[in-house]
Design a protein around this motif. Structure first.
Motif, PDB file in Angstrom:
ATOM      1  N   LYS A   1      14.451  12.417 -13.891  1.00  0.00           N
ATOM      2  CA  LYS A   1      13.373  13.355 -13.590  1.00  0.00           C
ATOM      3  C   LYS A   1      12.143  13.070 -14.438  1.00  0.00           C
ATOM      4  O   LYS A   1      11.009  13.096 -13.937  1.00  0.00           O
ATOM      5  CB  LYS A   1      13.864  14.784 -13.833  1.00  0.00           C
ATOM      6  N   GLY A   2      12.362  12.791 -15.726  1.00  0.00           N
ATOM      7  CA  GLY A   2      11.233  12.623 -16.626  1.00  0.00           C
ATOM      8  C   GLY A   2      10.410  11.380 -16.384  1.00  0.00           C
ATOM      9  O   GLY A   2       9.193  11.381 -16.607  1.00  0.00           O
ATOM     10  N   ARG A   3      11.020  10.301 -15.897  1.00  0.00           N
ATOM     11  CA  ARG A   3      10.249   9.059 -15.715  1.00  0.00           C
ATOM     12  C   ARG A   3       9.218   9.174 -14.605  1.00  0.00           C
ATOM     13  O   ARG A   3       8.301   8.357 -14.523  1.00  0.00           O
ATOM     14  CB  ARG A   3      11.197   7.915 -15.411  1.00  0.00           C
ATOM     15  N   ASN A   4       9.363  10.183 -13.732  1.00  0.00           N
ATOM     16  CA  ASN A   4       8.412  10.365 -12.628  1.00  0.00           C
ATOM     17  C   ASN A   4       7.361  11.436 -12.915  1.00  0.00           C
ATOM     18  O   ASN A   4       6.541  11.725 -12.045  1.00  0.00           O
ATOM     19  CB  ASN A   4       9.167  10.741 -11.342  1.00  0.00           C
TER      20      ASN A   4
ATOM     21  N   GLN B   1       3.890   8.636 -16.293  1.00  0.00           N
ATOM     22  CA  GLN B   1       3.273   7.586 -15.491  1.00  0.00           C
ATOM     23  C   GLN B   1       1.890   7.220 -16.032  1.00  0.00           C
ATOM     24  O   GLN B   1       1.507   6.045 -16.035  1.00  0.00           O
ATOM     25  CB  GLN B   1       3.174   8.034 -14.035  1.00  0.00           C
ATOM     26  N   ALA B   2       1.170   8.230 -16.502  1.00  0.00           N
ATOM     27  CA  ALA B   2      -0.150   7.943 -17.086  1.00  0.00           C
ATOM     28  C   ALA B   2      -0.010   7.105 -18.351  1.00  0.00           C
ATOM     29  O   ALA B   2      -0.789   6.165 -18.581  1.00  0.00           O
ATOM     30  CB  ALA B   2      -0.869   9.261 -17.388  1.00  0.00           C
ATOM     31  N   ALA B   3       0.973   7.426 -19.195  1.00  0.00           N
ATOM     32  CA  ALA B   3       1.186   6.639 -20.409  1.00  0.00           C
ATOM     33  C   ALA B   3       1.605   5.219 -20.067  1.00  0.00           C
ATOM     34  O   ALA B   3       1.205   4.264 -20.742  1.00  0.00           O
ATOM     35  CB  ALA B   3       2.252   7.310 -21.271  1.00  0.00           C
ATOM     36  N   ARG B   4       2.386   5.047 -19.003  1.00  0.00           N
ATOM     37  CA  ARG B   4       2.797   3.702 -18.601  1.00  0.00           C
ATOM     38  C   ARG B   4       1.589   2.891 -18.132  1.00  0.00           C
ATOM     39  O   ARG B   4       1.478   1.695 -18.438  1.00  0.00           O
ATOM     40  CB  ARG B   4       3.853   3.792 -17.500  1.00  0.00           C
TER      41      ARG B   4
END
Length: 340
Positions: free
Chosen positions: A227-230, A235-238
Motif C-alpha cells: 500500500k505504501g509504495r503507491n 512516488q514523488a520522492a522516487r
C-alpha cells in the motif's frame, strides 16, 4: 520533546485501558523480580563477613579452604560445618528463600515431593528441589527466551515483508512460494530429530525456532509496503531520485511498524508457550534446567502432589493472560480510529 504528541496520545490511550495498564505493571514487576532471582532464592549468602573481611558468595565463587575447610572446591554454605564456621567467625545475610533452582534438600520432613511448609513455601518436586525457586528462575528463562525469539523473528519477518511488498513482482511471488513451502515443514519433528543429534540448549532452541518462526509478521508488513509504495509522497520522492533504501526505511517502514507493533505481545506470549510446550514434552532445555514446562511435566507425573502442577499452571496462565491483556491495550492504542 522526548516523545511526539502522537506517541503521548497513544500512551494515554493505552493507560486508559485499566486492564492493560495494570497488566503491564504486574508483568514488569514480575520480570524485574526474576532478574533479582539470585537475591531472592539462593543457597549462598548475599553478603558475608568472615574474619573481618566481607565476601559476596552470590556473585563470586570462593573455595571452602578460604573459610577453614579442607577442599579447594566451592564452599557449600548450607553444610553444618560451614554454618558453624560462619557463626564462630562472622555473620551472613541470606536470601529470603535459601534454595537455588538446583538445590536438593536432603532434610525434608517427608520423602519428596514434600508439601508446602514454612521451609518450602510451595513445596518441593520429586527430586527434593524447591518449587518456588524453580518457578522464579524458570520464569526468567522463559521471558528472556520469548523476548529474544520475538526480537529475532520480528526483525527477519519485517525485512522479508518489506522486500516483498516494496519490490513486488517476482520477488514477491518467489517469496510467497518459499513461505508456503517453509511453513509446511513440521518444526516439532525437526526439533525431535535435532535433539537426537545434538544436545538441546537455550541458544540451539532459539536458533531453530527463529529459523522456522519468522513468518508471523511478513503478511502484515508486506501489505503495508504494497500500500505504501503507491502513496503520492513515496512516488514523488522516487521521482526526485531518493534511493530505494531510504524510501523503504525512512518513509514506508514507520507506518508498517505501527501495524506490526500491535502483534508483538501476542508473539511474545506464543514464544513463551512454545518453549513451555517443548520442555513439557522433553525436547526443550537440558535436564535439570529451571523450566516451567518441566514443572508441569513433574506435576503430571506426581498427581498425588498437586502443588507442583498447580503452581506451574498458575504462573504460566497468569503470564500469558497478562501478555494478552497488554496486547489488547497496544492494539487499541495504535488503532487509527481513535485519532479521528
Amino acid at each position: 520533546m522526548l516523545f511526539s504528541p502522537l506517541a503521548r496520545r497513544r500512551a494515554a490511550r493505552f493507560m486508559r485501558n485499566k486492564r492493560a495498564g495494570y497488566s503491564l505493571f504486574i508483568f514488569l514487576f514480575l520480570f524485574a523480580a526474576s532478574l533479582l532471582a539470585e537475591l531472592i532464592a539462593n543457597d549462598k549468602p548475599i553478603i558475608m563477613k568472615y574474619d573481618g573481611e566481607y565476601f559476596f558468595p552470590v556473585f563470586i565463587s570462593y573455595p571452602e579452604s578460604r573459610f577453614g575447610g579442607f577442599f579447594d572446591s566451592e564452599a557449600d554454605y548450607k553444610d553444618p560445618f560451614m554454618e558453624e564456621k560462619i557463626r564462630e567467625n562472622g555473620w551472613a545475610v541470606w536470601p529470603p528463600v535459601r534454595y537455588s533452582y538446583d538445590t536438593i534438600e536432603y532434610n525434608l520432613p517427608s520423602p519428596p515431593p514434600s508439601p508446602p511448609s514454612m521451609q518450602n513455601p510451595l513445596g518441593t518436586d520429586d527430586r527434593g528441589r524447591d518449587v518456588f525457586a524453580r518457578l522464579i528462575y524458570g520464569f526468567r528463562i522463559s521471558v528472556f527466551f520469548g523476548l529474544l525469539l520475538t526480537l529475532f523473528t520480528s526483525v527477519i519477518g519485517v525485512a522479508a515483508g518489506a522486500l516483498q511488498g516494496y519490490y513486488g513482482g517476482r520477488v514477491d511471488m518467489f517469496g510467497q512460494r518459499f513461505m508456503e513451502i517453509w511453513s509446511g515443514i513440521p518444526m516439532l519433528y525437526l526439533l525431535i530429530m535435532a535433539s537426537s543429534i545434538i544436545s538441546p540448549g537455550f541458544w540451539t532452541l532459539l536458533f531453530l525456532m527463529t529459523v522456522f518462526g519468522w513468518m508471523k509478521l511478513v503478511g502484515v508488513v508486506r501489505a503495508e509496503f504494497l500500500k505504501g509504495r503507491n502513496l503520492e509522497y513515496v512516488q514523488a520522492a522516487r521521482v526526485l531520485g531518493v534511493k530505494n533504501s531510504a524510501l523503504m526505511f525512512r518513509h514506508i517502514l514507520p507506518n508498517a511498524l505501527t501495524a506490526a507493533l500491535t502483534f508483538l505481545p501476542f508473539i511474545l506470549s506464543g514464544s513463551i508457550a512454545a518453549l513451555t510446550s517443548l520442555d513439557f514434552l522433553g525436547f526443550g532445555m537440558p535436564p535439570g534446567s529451571p523450566s516451567l514446562g518441566e514443572l508441569l511435566a513433574a506435576g503430571k507425573s506426581n498427581i498425588h502432589s498437586p502443588w507442583i502442577g498447580i503452581s506451574a499452571f498458575v504462573v504460566i496462565s497468569s503470564v500469558l493472560s497478562l501478555l494478552v491483556f497488554i496486547g489488547e491495550g497496544v492494539r487499541d492504542a495504535f488503532d487509527p480510529n481513535f485519532l479521528k
